[in-house]
Scaffold this active site. Structure first.
Site, PDB file in Angstrom:
ATOM      1  N   SER A  27     -11.343 -50.505   1.151  1.00  0.00           N
ATOM      2  CA  SER A  27     -12.106 -49.927   0.052  1.00  0.00           C
ATOM      3  C   SER A  27     -11.929 -50.798  -1.203  1.00  0.00           C
ATOM      4  O   SER A  27     -12.337 -51.956  -1.192  1.00  0.00           O
ATOM      5  CB  SER A  27     -11.673 -48.470  -0.165  1.00  0.00           C
ATOM      6  OG  SER A  27     -12.644 -47.745  -0.865  1.00  0.00           O
ATOM      7  N   HIS A  34     -13.824 -42.201   6.067  1.00  0.00           N
ATOM      8  CA  HIS A  34     -13.468 -43.293   5.159  1.00  0.00           C
ATOM      9  C   HIS A  34     -12.038 -43.780   5.333  1.00  0.00           C
ATOM     10  O   HIS A  34     -11.721 -44.880   4.890  1.00  0.00           O
ATOM     11  CB  HIS A  34     -13.682 -42.838   3.710  1.00  0.00           C
ATOM     12  CG  HIS A  34     -13.463 -43.926   2.706  1.00  0.00           C
ATOM     13  ND1 HIS A  34     -14.199 -45.094   2.704  1.00  0.00           N
ATOM     14  CD2 HIS A  34     -12.568 -44.036   1.680  1.00  0.00           C
ATOM     15  CE1 HIS A  34     -13.792 -45.874   1.713  1.00  0.00           C
ATOM     16  NE2 HIS A  34     -12.793 -45.266   1.088  1.00  0.00           N
TER      17      HIS A  34
END
Length: 252
Positions: free
Chosen positions: A79, A212
């Site tokens: 990320s 995620h």
């Protein structure tokens, strides 16, 4: 098991700590020496000032790696960490640069952040958003005395990720591996494939089941292990390879 001569520097996600990668040390033993990096103002470096400036943060990362003189190494980031690893790879490029860049949970750096900014949200809304991404355990949602300690770092990190603009740099001369969960709201196959344009030296793309935060799923760790094994064993061609949990490949 014989230890690989490759060091894998691991950069955390927004608000994350180096400790998030400690389980990878035994998981990747024999494939790479896992070296988690702590960011200023986080974890064991919490007493230091937060760095809200991306360029200063990347310089801190690059300087630490140069200072360790690791020999053969690769960079991994998830990320926000994917963007920091990408920038650090450029800062370190050259004969002593990384052998590979591994990224996850983030579309290519030339693409805008896929959701509206959240770093200025009220604390309760921000925490709920992070919880939906798997970044905050449920028990912390109702413990403000704990979350207040971490929110400044999370906000500073998210601002860097959400305001990010790709610098005017050319492609890297090391291969790139990009991965995401197949239900990740912040990364998608088209966005992941955009990482292929960031290298002249081969690209591998793969997805694993999950959202995620798939970092500790066995399938995700297995994909990284397989890529690093190929990296240290084979000379990749300049080609795109894709996988779907069974392993994208850099084929000799």
């Amino acid at each position: 098991m014989k230890q690989s001569g490759l060091t894998l520097y691991c950069l955390p996600y927004a608000g994350g700590r180096a400790a998030a990668y400690l389980s990878w040390i035994p998981d990747l033993s024999g494939t790479a020496r896992v070296r988690p990096l702590e960011l200023p103002g986080h974890g064991e470096r919490r007493a230091e000032a937060l760095l809200a400036d991306k360029d200063t943060l990347v310089k801190d990362i690059a300087d630490r790696i140069r200072g360790e003189q690791p020999g053969r190494y690769a960079l991994f980031g998830h990320s926000l960490g994917a963007l920091l690893a990408f920038e650090a790879a450029h800062a370190l490029a050259g004969p002593a640069g990384p052998r590979a860049l591994l990224v996850s949970g983030r579309n290519g750096p030339a693409l805008p952040h896929p959701v509206a900014p959240v770093h200025r949200l009220p604390a309760d809304e921000l925490l709920r958003h992070l919880y939906t991404l798997g970044g905050v355990p449920r028990e912390l949602l109702n413990t403000p005395e704990v979350t207040d300690l971490f929110l400044p770092a999370i906000r500073a990190d998210l601002k860097i990720a959400e305001d990010y603009e790709r610098p005017g740099v050319g492609p890297l001369d090391c291969p790139v591996w990009a991965a995401a969960g197949d239900d990740d709201p912040l990364a998608d196959p088209v966005g992941l494939r955009a990482w292929a344009g960031e290298t002249n030296a081969g690209f591998t793309m793969t997805t694993v089941p999950g959202g995620h935060m798939p970092l500790h799923q066995p399938a995700f760790v297995a994909e990284i292990r397989a890529f690093l094994w190929r990296l240290t064993s084979l000379r990749p061609r300049h080609r795109v390879a894709e996988g779907n949990g069974a392993g994208g490949d850099l084929t000799p």
